[in-house]
Design a protein around this motif. Sequence first.
Motif, short mmCIF file in Angstrom:
data_model
loop_
_atom_site.label_atom_id
_atom_site.label_comp_id
_atom_site.label_asym_id
_atom_site.label_seq_id
_atom_site.Cartn_x
_atom_site.Cartn_y
_atom_site.Cartn_z
N ARG A 182 -5.00 15.94 -12.49
CA ARG A 182 -4.44 16.84 -10.71
C ARG A 182 -3.60 17.39 -10.91
NH1 ARG A 182 -5.63 10.68 -7.89
NH2 ARG A 182 -7.52 11.05 -7.55
N PHE A 215 -7.49 4.04 4.19
CA PHE A 215 -6.61 3.62 3.13
C PHE A 215 -5.42 2.31 3.36
CE2 PHE A 215 -5.12 3.66 -1.44
CZ PHE A 215 -6.25 2.95 -2.05
N THR A 268 -2.95 8.69 -7.57
CA THR A 268 -2.20 8.76 -8.69
C THR A 268 -1.89 10.13 -9.46
OG1 THR A 268 -4.16 6.82 -8.50
CG2 THR A 268 -2.93 7.52 -11.25
N ALA A 276 -1.38 10.39 0.13
CA ALA A 276 -2.74 9.82 0.60
C ALA A 276 -2.29 8.76 -0.73
CB ALA A 276 -3.52 10.78 0.83
N SER A 277 -1.58 8.31 -1.75
CA SER A 277 -1.63 7.46 -2.32
C SER A 277 -2.22 7.76 -3.85
CB SER A 277 -2.96 6.43 -1.89
OG SER A 277 -1.83 5.18 -0.96
N PHE A 303 -10.40 12.21 1.56
CA PHE A 303 -9.83 12.06 0.67
C PHE A 303 -10.45 13.13 -0.54
CE2 PHE A 303 -8.65 10.68 -3.88
CZ PHE A 303 -7.94 10.36 -3.37
N GLN A 338 -14.54 4.02 -4.78
CA GLN A 338 -14.90 5.44 -3.26
C GLN A 338 -14.47 6.85 -4.43
OE1 GLN A 338 -10.49 5.93 -1.09
NE2 GLN A 338 -11.82 7.71 0.03
N GLU A 352 -5.29 10.96 4.59
CA GLU A 352 -6.91 11.02 4.47
C GLU A 352 -7.18 9.39 6.52
OE1 GLU A 352 -8.75 7.72 2.66
OE2 GLU A 352 -10.40 8.59 2.41
N THR A 385 -11.95 9.18 -6.68
CA THR A 385 -10.50 8.37 -7.20
C THR A 385 -10.66 8.16 -8.58
OG1 THR A 385 -12.13 6.46 -7.22
CG2 THR A 385 -10.74 7.41 -5.16
N THR A 386 -9.69 7.52 -8.93
CA THR A 386 -8.90 7.12 -10.57
C THR A 386 -9.84 6.06 -10.55
OG1 THR A 386 -7.20 6.34 -9.67
CG2 THR A 386 -6.66 8.64 -10.73
N TYR A 387 -10.43 5.35 -9.71
CA TYR A 387 -11.21 4.23 -9.94
C TYR A 387 -12.16 4.50 -10.51
CZ TYR A 387 -7.70 3.01 -5.98
OH TYR A 387 -6.75 2.85 -5.50
N1 ARG Z 1 -5.00 5.95 -6.86
C1 ARG Z 1 -6.25 6.11 -6.19
C2 ARG Z 1 -6.75 7.49 -6.44
O1 ARG Z 1 -5.22 8.83 -7.08
C3 ARG Z 1 -7.13 6.13 -5.31
C4 ARG Z 1 -6.50 7.02 -3.97
C5 ARG Z 1 -7.15 6.84 -3.03
N2 ARG Z 1 -6.48 6.50 -1.76
C6 ARG Z 1 -7.22 7.44 -0.36
N3 ARG Z 1 -6.84 7.65 0.03
N4 ARG Z 1 -8.14 6.59 -0.07
O2 ARG Z 1 -7.77 8.36 -7.04
#
Ligand code: ARG
Length: 256
Positions: free
Chosen positions: A106, A43, A101, A98-99, A81, A144, A40, A147-149
């Motif tokens: 997914r 982040f 989860t 890109a981090s 993202f 965001q 992305e 996201t998992t948030y």
């Molecule tokens: N770990 C969280 C998810 O998978 C947030 C990842 C956000 N990564 C980013 N590049 N903005 O939803």
Amino acid sequence: MRKVLAILALGLLVGSLATAAKFRTFAEIQKSGKVIIGTEGEFPPFNYFDEKNNLVGFDIDIGNALAKKMGLEPEWKAQPFDTLLIALNQGRFDFVIASHTITPERAKAVDFTKPYYCTGNVIVAKPGGPKTPEELKGKKVAVQVGTTYYDWVVENVPGVAEVKTFPTNPAALEALLSGRVDAWVTDQFTALEVIKKRGVKLQISDLLNKEEIGIAVAKGNQGLLTALNNALDAILEDGTYEQISMKWFGKDIRCK
Ligand code: ARG
């Protein structure tokens, strides 16, 4: 009847072709000598553009180290993202770091490596603001999009007043700083980074959950998946991973 069946069969074939993931096999990637990596770039400290507009971060260093172990030249592409996994299955990149989860949802669409780090969500607010799911009741929360948030808030805060989504994580932070929301749900390390880099007065809650973060390949790209898992094992063992993790976090963030 036969004709109807034939048409039906053709329809099924076309349908499955339309949804099948497009990808380069590991042999094809090796032949080209370079691996195309998607991320992305918004982040920090995992993937972002620095003052000189270079793509940097923990994810970038790990991606480069994995490419090197596989004997490949990395080529990076950055885009929003919430478009990354779709573009991955369309063949735009060989893998995405890109981090993300690793979630069952997914994992239906793409294949994930074993986790390359473990982390968790926190609630960030101005001093005296909400710190627990209970305290988020009746509040406005920024996250965001995609996201998992977002999922965490929807699943754990039944009485939330509003969940506002933003295209990037830093945009969600800005909403908190300007008072448009009462709290921001994000990753613990991204929250610490903001406080360190910006010197803003914000409070961070205890960890709310545990998330395992993985690298994604197009659905069915087994050869590349195996090569990535082997490369990940190798950097976890030879000290490369530890060195990268120390550089960004002052500690080793591998899953225990
Ligand atoms: N770990 C969280 C998810 O998978 C947030 C990842 C956000 N990564 C980013 N590049 N903005 O939803």
